[in-house]
Write a protein that holds these residues in place. Structure first.
Motif, mmCIF file in Angstrom:
data_model
loop_
_atom_site.group_PDB
_atom_site.id
_atom_site.type_symbol
_atom_site.label_atom_id
_atom_site.label_comp_id
_atom_site.label_asym_id
_atom_site.label_seq_id
_atom_site.Cartn_x
_atom_site.Cartn_y
_atom_site.Cartn_z
ATOM 1 N N PRO A 129 37.920 19.120 51.208
ATOM 2 C CA PRO A 129 38.601 19.491 49.957
ATOM 3 C C PRO A 129 38.561 20.987 49.679
ATOM 4 N N VAL A 130 37.443 21.639 49.973
ATOM 5 C CA VAL A 130 37.327 23.084 49.743
ATOM 6 C C VAL A 130 38.234 23.839 50.700
ATOM 7 N N MET A 131 38.270 23.406 51.959
ATOM 8 C CA MET A 131 39.121 24.069 52.949
ATOM 9 C C MET A 131 40.601 23.872 52.627
ATOM 10 N N LEU A 132 40.965 22.675 52.208
ATOM 11 C CA LEU A 132 42.364 22.401 51.862
ATOM 12 C C LEU A 132 42.809 23.252 50.681
ATOM 13 N N GLN A 133 41.932 23.407 49.726
ATOM 14 C CA GLN A 133 42.249 24.254 48.580
ATOM 15 C C GLN A 133 42.414 25.713 49.017
ATOM 16 N N ARG A 134 41.654 26.102 50.022
ATOM 17 C CA ARG A 134 41.697 27.465 50.550
ATOM 18 C C ARG A 134 42.936 27.687 51.419
ATOM 19 N N GLY A 135 43.485 26.582 51.963
ATOM 20 C CA GLY A 135 44.681 26.670 52.795
ATOM 21 C C GLY A 135 44.412 26.815 54.277
ATOM 22 N N SER A 136 43.147 26.766 54.666
ATOM 23 C CA SER A 136 42.785 26.839 56.082
ATOM 24 C C SER A 136 41.319 26.474 56.239
ATOM 25 N N GLY A 137 40.936 26.171 57.463
ATOM 26 C CA GLY A 137 39.536 25.857 57.722
ATOM 27 C C GLY A 137 39.358 25.217 59.069
ATOM 28 N N ALA A 138 38.121 25.222 59.550
ATOM 29 C CA ALA A 138 37.817 24.658 60.866
ATOM 30 C C ALA A 138 36.582 23.775 60.789
ATOM 31 N N MET A 139 36.730 22.543 61.236
ATOM 32 C CA MET A 139 35.594 21.647 61.465
ATOM 33 C C MET A 139 35.262 21.720 62.945
ATOM 34 N N ILE A 140 34.018 22.001 63.249
ATOM 35 C CA ILE A 140 33.567 22.109 64.633
ATOM 36 C C ILE A 140 32.380 21.171 64.804
ATOM 37 N N TYR A 141 32.560 20.146 65.611
ATOM 38 C CA TYR A 141 31.554 19.100 65.754
ATOM 39 C C TYR A 141 30.830 19.226 67.100
ATOM 40 N N THR A 142 29.536 18.994 67.091
ATOM 41 C CA THR A 142 28.785 18.919 68.341
ATOM 42 C C THR A 142 28.676 17.469 68.772
ATOM 43 N N SER A 143 29.168 17.180 69.966
ATOM 44 C CA SER A 143 29.032 15.859 70.564
ATOM 45 C C SER A 143 28.059 15.981 71.738
ATOM 46 N N SER A 144 28.375 15.375 72.851
ATOM 47 C CA SER A 144 27.487 15.412 74.014
ATOM 48 C C SER A 144 28.234 14.948 75.252
ATOM 49 N N GLY A 145 27.829 15.470 76.388
ATOM 50 C CA GLY A 145 28.363 14.965 77.645
ATOM 51 C C GLY A 145 28.059 13.495 77.855
ATOM 52 N N ALA A 146 27.067 12.974 77.138
ATOM 53 C CA ALA A 146 26.739 11.549 77.235
ATOM 54 C C ALA A 146 27.901 10.674 76.794
ATOM 55 N N ALA A 147 28.800 11.211 75.978
ATOM 56 C CA ALA A 147 29.934 10.426 75.491
ATOM 57 C C ALA A 147 30.854 9.999 76.613
ATOM 58 N N SER A 148 30.896 10.769 77.679
ATOM 59 C CA SER A 148 31.821 10.461 78.777
ATOM 60 C C SER A 148 31.135 10.334 80.128
ATOM 61 N N GLY A 149 29.839 10.596 80.182
ATOM 62 C CA GLY A 149 29.167 10.650 81.472
ATOM 63 C C GLY A 149 28.709 9.315 82.030
ATOM 64 N N GLY A 150 28.629 8.299 81.186
ATOM 65 C CA GLY A 150 28.079 7.030 81.663
ATOM 66 C C GLY A 150 26.568 7.090 81.656
ATOM 67 N N SER A 151 25.936 6.307 80.792
ATOM 68 C CA SER A 151 24.480 6.386 80.610
ATOM 69 C C SER A 151 23.850 5.002 80.745
ATOM 70 N N PRO A 152 23.390 4.639 81.919
ATOM 71 C CA PRO A 152 22.770 3.319 82.074
ATOM 72 C C PRO A 152 21.460 3.176 81.308
ATOM 73 N N TRP A 153 20.862 4.290 80.902
ATOM 74 C CA TRP A 153 19.566 4.252 80.231
ATOM 75 C C TRP A 153 19.669 4.221 78.710
ATOM 76 N N GLN A 154 20.885 4.369 78.140
ATOM 77 C CA GLN A 154 21.035 4.313 76.686
ATOM 78 C C GLN A 154 22.452 3.885 76.346
ATOM 79 N N VAL A 155 22.603 3.269 75.171
ATOM 80 C CA VAL A 155 23.906 2.745 74.776
ATOM 81 C C VAL A 155 24.370 3.290 73.423
ATOM 82 N N ALA A 156 23.473 3.369 72.438
ATOM 83 C CA ALA A 156 23.880 3.746 71.085
ATOM 84 C C ALA A 156 24.334 5.203 71.007
ATOM 85 N N TYR A 157 23.564 6.093 71.584
ATOM 86 C CA TYR A 157 23.883 7.523 71.501
ATOM 87 C C TYR A 157 25.269 7.844 72.063
#
Length: 252
Positions: A129-157
């Motif tokens: 809401p603050v960014m929209l009111q400002r007319g611009s903004g950037a959301m930058i999220y940290t994920s992980s290579g685990a999201a696409s790497g295939g992890s036989p030792w964990q599932v939830a992460y």
């Protein structure tokens, strides 16, 4: 980077590791930074170090899974510095007990989703809401290579990290025409304080064998990518998932 000197941003999970390095890099480029962490004293330590170097920063307590706490850190950015131009959502954790799909408890799954997915959703609701009111903004999220790497030792992460990608693409496609950008960074093996504690020398050496590079990652490597995405130089990058991993995974 171009266009960071007048920017105002938040680094959530900025008390140590990637977040701390990112806050320092952004401040060195001239941005005003609000640093949040569940360990509030850590956030304030980082802010004090930035100010000692001539930068602009404050540190606050942040429970990323709390709607009130996320609203409070956005309000802190507005009241202290006058607005919000970017939000680096860098929270992660809740991996204890996270093993394979037949042995991971629902409690562990719920905790992982709260920290690794829900927190990013709540941050988005607080910041947009603050960014929209400002007319611009950037959301930058940290994920992980685990999201696409295939992890036989964990599932939830890995499951929860994939949710971040969907969130970023939603934000980019829904509000891109209103000046909002949303992107994701997937780090590889980065030698943060926590990783150095939990990985043996043997594990570090083994990880390096799988990287077509001369070294593993450092927090400053991720900080540089965040700084680019927050800056004017990165203003035409939207809805992307960047793998910053030394080549550990080759991705389109």
């Amino acid at each position: 980077m171009r266009g960071l000197s007048e920017k105002i941003g938040i680094v959530a999970g900025g008390g140590r590791g990637i977040g701390a390095a990112t806050a320092k890099r952004l401040a060195s480029e001239g941005a005003s930074v609000v640093i949040g962490d569940i360990m509030g004293d850590w956030a304030r330590e980082v802010a004090d170090a930035i100010k000692a170097d001539g930068g602009k920063a404050i540190g606050v307590d942040l429970d990323g899974t709390s709607e009130d706490s996320q609203k409070a850190i956005v309000e802190a950015a507005v009241s202290e510095f006058g607005g919000l131009d970017f939000y680096h959502s860098n929270l992660a954790g809740g991996t204890e007990g996270d093993i394979d799909a037949l042995n991971c408890s629902l409690e562990t799954l719920d905790k992982s989703f709260a920290i690794n997915a829900k927190s990013h959703f709540i941050a988005t609701q607080a910041a947009l809401p603050v960014m929209l009111q400002r007319g611009s903004g950037a959301m930058i999220y940290t994920s992980s290579g685990a999201a696409s790497g295939g992890s036989p030792w964990q599932v939830a992460y890995p499951m929860t990290k994939n949710a971040i990608h969907a969130l970023a693409r939603h934000v980019a496609s829904k509000w891109g025409k209103k000046g909002i950008r949303a992107n994701v960074i997937c780090p590889g093996v980065v030698l943060t304080e926590a990783v150095k504690i939990h990985m043996t020398d043997e594990q570090v050496e083994k990880s390096l064998k799988f990287v077509p590079h001369t070294r593993l990652g450092e927090p400053d490597d991720i900080a540089a990518a965040v700084a680019f995405l927050a800056s004017k130089d990165g203003e035409w990058v939207n809805g992307q998932v960047w793998h910053v991993n030394g080549g550990m995974q080759f991705r389109d």
